[in-house]
Design an enzyme around this catalytic site. Sequence first.
Site, PDB file in Angstrom:
ATOM      1  N   LYS A 126       0.824  -1.204   0.000  1.00 48.33           N
ATOM      2  CA  LYS A 126       0.000   0.000   0.000  1.00 48.33           C
ATOM      3  C   LYS A 126       0.868   1.268   0.000  1.00 48.33           C
ATOM      4  O   LYS A 126       0.435   2.315  -0.477  1.00 48.33           O
ATOM      5  CB  LYS A 126      -0.931   0.015   1.209  1.00 48.33           C
ATOM      6  CG  LYS A 126      -1.844  -1.204   1.359  1.00 48.33           C
ATOM      7  CD  LYS A 126      -2.815  -1.334   0.218  1.00 48.33           C
ATOM      8  CE  LYS A 126      -3.977  -2.296   0.515  1.00 48.33           C
ATOM      9  NZ  LYS A 126      -3.566  -3.715   0.612  1.00 48.33           N
TER      10      LYS A 126
HETATM   11  C1  LIG Z   1      -4.255  -4.850   0.222  1.00 50.25           C
HETATM   12  C2  LIG Z   1      -3.451  -6.087   0.179  1.00 50.25           C
HETATM   13  C3  LIG Z   1      -3.690  -7.109  -0.749  1.00 50.25           C
HETATM   14  C4  LIG Z   1      -4.850  -7.045  -1.730  1.00 50.25           C
HETATM   15  O1  LIG Z   1      -4.692  -6.027  -2.692  1.00 50.25           O
HETATM   16  P1  LIG Z   1      -5.956  -5.503  -3.501  1.00 50.25           P
HETATM   17  O2  LIG Z   1      -5.455  -4.376  -4.298  1.00 50.25           O
HETATM   18  O3  LIG Z   1      -6.964  -5.092  -2.465  1.00 50.25           O
HETATM   19  O4  LIG Z   1      -6.454  -6.640  -4.315  1.00 50.25           O
HETATM   20  C5  LIG Z   1      -2.852  -8.201  -0.762  1.00 50.25           C
HETATM   21  N1  LIG Z   1      -1.841  -8.317   0.125  1.00 50.25           N
HETATM   22  C6  LIG Z   1      -1.579  -7.362   1.035  1.00 50.25           C
HETATM   23  C7  LIG Z   1      -0.466  -7.575   1.985  1.00 50.25           C
HETATM   24  C8  LIG Z   1      -2.365  -6.222   1.098  1.00 50.25           C
HETATM   25  O5  LIG Z   1      -2.098  -5.274   2.009  1.00 50.25           O
END
Ligand SMILES: *Cc1c(COP(=O)(O)O)cnc(C)c1O
Length: 497
Positions: free
Chosen positions: A114
């Site tokens: 993120k």
């Molecule tokens: C948010 C997240 C995901 C999923 O990503 P999306 O874009 O919501 O599909 C997978 N792994 C981790 C560690 C995340 O923080």
Amino acid sequence: MENQIRYTSTRNRGISVTASQAVLQGLAPDGGLFVPETIPHYAGSFEKLSGQSYQETALEIMSMLLTDYTREELEQCIRSAYDSKFDIPEITRLKKADGAWYLELFHGATIAFKDMALSILPHLMTCAARKNDVTDEIVILTATSGDTGKAAMAGFADVPGTRIMVFYPKGGVSPVQEKQMLTQRGSNVHVVGINGNFDDAQSAVKRIFSDVKMKERMKLGGKRFSSANSINIGRLVPQIVYYFYAYGQMVKSGEIGAGDPINIAVPTGNFGNILAAWYAKQMGLPCAKLICASNENRVLVDFFHTGTYDRRREFILTSSPSMDILISSNLERLVYEAAGEDADRTRLFMESLSSVGIYEISDAMRERLQDFYGDYTTQDGTKEQIRRVYEECGYVMDTHTAVASDVYRRYRGNTGDMTKTVIASTASPYKFARTVVSSVRPELSDAGDQELFDALRELSGVDIPPAVRDILTAPILHNTVVDVRDMADEVLRWLEI
Ligand SMILES: *Cc1c(COP(=O)(O)O)cnc(C)c1O
């Protein structure tokens, strides 16, 4: 200006805004998601791409999509975002293990992928406010399945002219994730646990966004809402960058020739990360299959197999909590494209999803989704894959990455497709230390935090990241928990409007 890309709503083609307006608004006023009216084509050479830094790649890709930002503005945003907050100068890294290339996207401040988008979103947003003469205070409302919350607060903490409020499912995130959020400093941040799951949080936040009365009270108070969730194109666009960058790195290291196709496998929850890969492909990145990996909340797998999206099922809390989602918001953007950019049809699908919990796309639409391959892994399968890859290759991965890794392992076995494959590695194993360590060393299942982190350091050879060291001693600063039906009131209370 020519070549301006405007953004329309997936639910109403009558809406058309600039990129900076879409970033500011987050969600379209009709509840739809902003999508580019046309998808630009990458005309650069992949040889050249392979010689570019992350920041140069970001400038090239983002300026194709965020066309009303000037080059100087984007440069400034990129410089402020991708700096020493990341623990490696190249920002992301490819690690070869077990016959695949792990694209490590967790080298930012909160050690989840993120950070790739949320370290730049606050800059894109404050710049957008200036460009559009917006003087309202911007209030970021965010629902998190665990990682967005911390990364968004880290990005927005003490940014003048903004406030941020995060809702997370109490009991539905990992202990490290929760501690990271509850220790967040900043006079403009507020963290709230809810008695509900991620879908409840996300749906309530979307309702608050679209509530007319709420909008009026905000306006009177000199405030406006925006979103840091992946429904905001200001998150999606920066995520396209690293697929191009990774491709360039594959060329640079001689793993592929310029123009050769790769596959991309992504551990998926809200469908933002893999959708960015799909956009990269539409923009011209040589990509064959997009492998969509789910945990036991396998709603997307069933969708790709049957064309029916059915959220009416048990919500399962798993060891990959950031993927515990039954309403994958960003799928709406793909459905809109598969429907031939038919906003009326997309709106009907989404109305059906929210009223009866199910919709079914046509065979012609399914035909347009052939790039995707969907499969899932159980929690036992996840632990087994962590153990296997560690024992065979010495590489330690987190639970989310392991879901994609295991799905890819079976994909390769079932199809014999040997196309070189990049797996999005979405979090540091430290974030999910207990599950990761106990996968490899079951005798440490009940160990204390410090002992777990020490064990992980030994297994992985990677030092305990500052993000984890900090939470061992940082004081808890937040303790609000509310019911889902009280979320709007909590917003009003905190904003004093
Ligand atoms: C948010 C997240 C995901 C999923 O990503 P999306 O874009 O919501 O599909 C997978 N792994 C981790 C560690 C995340 O923080």
